[in-house]
Design an enzyme around this catalytic site. Structure first.
Site, PDB file in Angstrom:
ATOM      1  N   LYS A  84       0.861  -1.189   0.000  1.00  0.00           N
ATOM      2  CA  LYS A  84       0.000   0.000   0.000  1.00  0.00           C
ATOM      3  C   LYS A  84       0.888   1.226   0.000  1.00  0.00           C
ATOM      4  O   LYS A  84       2.018   1.176   0.487  1.00  0.00           O
ATOM      5  CB  LYS A  84      -0.885   0.022   1.257  1.00  0.00           C
ATOM      6  CG  LYS A  84      -2.138   0.834   1.097  1.00  0.00           C
ATOM      7  CD  LYS A  84      -3.208   0.069   0.359  1.00  0.00           C
ATOM      8  CE  LYS A  84      -4.453   0.884   0.122  1.00  0.00           C
ATOM      9  NZ  LYS A  84      -5.526   0.063  -0.434  1.00  0.00           N
TER      10      LYS A  84
HETATM   11  P1  NAD Z   1     -13.741   7.359  -2.661  1.00  0.00           P
HETATM   12  O1  NAD Z   1     -12.748   8.429  -2.359  1.00  0.00           O
HETATM   13  O2  NAD Z   1     -14.205   7.129  -4.055  1.00  0.00           O
HETATM   14  O3  NAD Z   1     -15.072   7.566  -1.776  1.00  0.00           O
HETATM   15  C1  NAD Z   1     -15.068   7.730  -0.397  1.00  0.00           C
HETATM   16  C2  NAD Z   1     -16.472   8.150   0.004  1.00  0.00           C
HETATM   17  O4  NAD Z   1     -16.576   8.163   1.423  1.00  0.00           O
HETATM   18  C3  NAD Z   1     -16.871   9.547  -0.463  1.00  0.00           C
HETATM   19  O5  NAD Z   1     -18.239   9.542  -0.819  1.00  0.00           O
HETATM   20  C4  NAD Z   1     -16.666  10.393   0.785  1.00  0.00           C
HETATM   21  O6  NAD Z   1     -17.464  11.579   0.772  1.00  0.00           O
HETATM   22  C5  NAD Z   1     -17.122   9.413   1.828  1.00  0.00           C
HETATM   23  N1  NAD Z   1     -16.655   9.683   3.184  1.00  0.00           N
HETATM   24  C6  NAD Z   1     -15.422  10.050   3.599  1.00  0.00           C
HETATM   25  N2  NAD Z   1     -15.408  10.156   4.938  1.00  0.00           N
HETATM   26  C7  NAD Z   1     -16.667   9.847   5.362  1.00  0.00           C
HETATM   27  C8  NAD Z   1     -17.286   9.778   6.615  1.00  0.00           C
HETATM   28  N3  NAD Z   1     -16.604  10.062   7.720  1.00  0.00           N
HETATM   29  N4  NAD Z   1     -18.588   9.404   6.681  1.00  0.00           N
HETATM   30  C9  NAD Z   1     -19.285   9.120   5.558  1.00  0.00           C
HETATM   31  N5  NAD Z   1     -18.752   9.166   4.337  1.00  0.00           N
HETATM   32  C10 NAD Z   1     -17.453   9.529   4.244  1.00  0.00           C
HETATM   33  O7  NAD Z   1     -13.095   6.024  -2.032  1.00  0.00           O
HETATM   34  P2  NAD Z   1     -13.429   4.526  -2.421  1.00  0.00           P
HETATM   35  O8  NAD Z   1     -12.481   4.085  -3.490  1.00  0.00           O
HETATM   36  O9  NAD Z   1     -14.892   4.356  -2.585  1.00  0.00           O
HETATM   37  O10 NAD Z   1     -12.932   3.785  -1.093  1.00  0.00           O
HETATM   38  C11 NAD Z   1     -13.770   3.665   0.062  1.00  0.00           C
HETATM   39  C12 NAD Z   1     -13.194   2.580   0.958  1.00  0.00           C
HETATM   40  O11 NAD Z   1     -13.145   1.350   0.228  1.00  0.00           O
HETATM   41  C13 NAD Z   1     -11.768   2.806   1.460  1.00  0.00           C
HETATM   42  O12 NAD Z   1     -11.657   2.212   2.733  1.00  0.00           O
HETATM   43  C14 NAD Z   1     -10.923   2.037   0.459  1.00  0.00           C
HETATM   44  O13 NAD Z   1      -9.662   1.655   0.997  1.00  0.00           O
HETATM   45  C15 NAD Z   1     -11.815   0.837   0.250  1.00  0.00           C
HETATM   46  N6  NAD Z   1     -11.576   0.090  -0.983  1.00  0.00           N
HETATM   47  C16 NAD Z   1     -11.654   0.683  -2.205  1.00  0.00           C
HETATM   48  C17 NAD Z   1     -11.466  -0.080  -3.348  1.00  0.00           C
HETATM   49  C18 NAD Z   1     -11.621   0.504  -4.722  1.00  0.00           C
HETATM   50  O14 NAD Z   1     -11.552  -0.272  -5.705  1.00  0.00           O
HETATM   51  N7  NAD Z   1     -11.875   1.784  -4.871  1.00  0.00           N
HETATM   52  C19 NAD Z   1     -11.136  -1.437  -3.250  1.00  0.00           C
HETATM   53  C20 NAD Z   1     -11.072  -2.026  -1.978  1.00  0.00           C
HETATM   54  C21 NAD Z   1     -11.309  -1.254  -0.864  1.00  0.00           C
END
Ligand code: NAD
Length: 428
Positions: A118
């Protein structure tokens, strides 16, 4: 000569449960169940490599600013390491270490030939211009050019980064290595070697896991309600695909707040609204405002935390009403909440299983780049869905066999695969 001010962002202290400690406490329980020998335990408990880089970037005002970045390689026994890059004000080395280890377990649980890594940079991408972000991404790539590589370490997007940053990374790496290297990074734009189906892959895996878990609970998806925290890539796609399967999504939230509609939110409308309003739900008229913390304890059957770490803790776990939690985010549940959730009999599909659809299709992207051949969307989704369903069944069976929660079962499956590979490869 123009005067440059050189300063560095202070690393913020963690004001929540340490995700590395949360990860290690589950790892310890699984290691005990497996009877993992001390030697393998000691190899796996710490990352293989941690790199800290200082990244000087000329900002748009002409001043030089130095950012701190990290790349942690947790383990590479199963293959080249794989893991996203996070741009956020609160990036912390311990968090990156936990996320890197989760990638090792995640790749092992879905049985793809990758290790875990990461990366992160302490920065606030929301206040930076595209030019500043490009210079920062190129500086990070250059600083890590000997770490990254299609057979060494393959980054991908995470919070605060997306296809645009991956394109810059691929371009910078290709220029410095003197060869076009699409397979050095995944999550690229479609026109330059990205895979069909990658954008929705993590949310789709959350949907597949949710349906598999509902079937185990004997619940009909069309009679089930859900709340989704986070409306970014994972949350919005998970909500949309669950909505399409007939679940009533009563609550969604993002950083701007939470929104509730007892009759169910039209997720297509919510996504259209978000796309038209700078990626935020603020002001969405299809639901009533809800206190953000109340979303997690709201009266729904399924809870999908898909935003940030440590939102379900010992302080609110006792109030959760959902029968099923499907973890779209990495580490949304702190270890202190585990016993409370288990006591309440809530079924949890853990992060390292539920959100592994993303890394699975990232793997497909890398395979396509190396084949020099593009798969159809049907090929991608059919293969990814099968991998997710097989992994779910394997973890579920392990949880039944040892009478343990699915979270620990996922660690047992992963650690067992890694430990067995160490036995065969040997070499110490
Ligand atoms: P992103 O940046 O696209 O979206 C994050 C979302 O969470 C946004 O809508 C933001 O406004 C919201 N947010 C942030 N803080 C918040 C809070 N305190 N309360 C409510 N909403 C909040 O990110 P993403 O890619 O969707 O990733 C989200 C999670 O999923 C992370 O933990 C990431 O590590 C995990 N993840 C992502 C992927 C991927 O393919 N994108 C894969 C595996 C895991």
């Amino acid at each position: 000569m123009a005067a440059h001010t050189v300063y560095k962002e202070p690393a913020p202290l963690l004001d929540r449960e340490n995700p590395l400690e949360s990860m290690m406490s589950r790892f310890n329980i699984a290691a005990e169940i497996l009877g993992l020998d001390d030697e393998t335990y000691n190899v796996l408990k710490a990352p293989d490599k941690q790199v800290i880089v200082n990244l000087p970037v000329t900002m748009d005002d002409g001043k030089l600013r130095v950012f701190e970045g990290y790349r942690v390689i947790h383990n590479t026994i199963l293959g080249p390491s794989k893991g996203g890059i996070r741009y956020d004000k609160h990036v912390h080395l311990d968090e990156v270490k936990a996320l890197a280890a989760w990638m090792t377990w995640k790749c092992a649980v879905v049985d793809i030939p990758y290790g875990g890594a990461k990366g992160g940079i302490i920065c606030d991408p929301t206040t930076m211009s595209a030019g500043e972000l490009e210079r920062l991404t190129r500086a990070y790539t250059l600083a890590l050019k000997d770490v990254f590589g299609p057979d060494r370490d393959i980054p991908a997007p995470d919070m605060g980064t997306g296809p645009r940053e991956m394109a810059w990374l691929m371009d910078e790496f290709s220029k410095t290595s003197g060869a076009t290297s699409p397979a050095v990074v995944t999550g690229k734009p479609l026109v330059m070697g990205g895979s069909l189906g990658r954008t929705e892959a993590t949310g789709r895996g959350v949907m597949v896991s949710t349906l598999a878990a509902l079937a185990k609970l004997g619940l009909n998806p069309t009679e089930v309600s859900a709340a989704v925290q986070g409306f970014g890539n994972v949350g919005s796609w998970a909500a949309k695909l669950l909505f399409d399967k007939g679940l009533k999504i009563k609550a969604v939230s993002d950083i701007s707040g939470a929104y509730w509609n007892d009759n169910g939110i039209n997720i297509d409308e919510a996504i259209a609204y978000k796309n038209a309003h700078n990626g935020r739900l603020e002001g969405f008229g299809g639901a009533e405002p809800l206190n953000a913390d109340d979303l997690l304890t709201s009266n729904v059957d399924v809870l999908v935390p898909a935003a940030v770490e440590d939102v379900i803790t010992e302080h609110n776990a006792g109030d959760i009403k959902a029968k099923l939690i499907v973890e779209g985010a990495n580490g949304p549940t702190s270890a202190s909440a585990d016993p409370i959730i288990n006591e309440k009999g809530i079924l949890v599909v853990p992060d390292i299983l539920a959100n592994s659809g993303g890394v699975t299709v990232s793997y497909f992207e890398w395979v396509q780049n190396r084949q020099g051949f593009k798969w159809t969307e049907e090929m991608v989704t059919e293969r990814a869905d099968r991998i997710m369903s097989d992994a779910f069944e394997k973890v579920y069976k392990t949880s039944q066999k040892y009478k343990i929660p699915m979270r620990i079962a996922a660690y047992v499956v992963s650690i067992d695969k890694v430990a067995q590979t160490y036995k065969f490869r040997g070499g110490f």
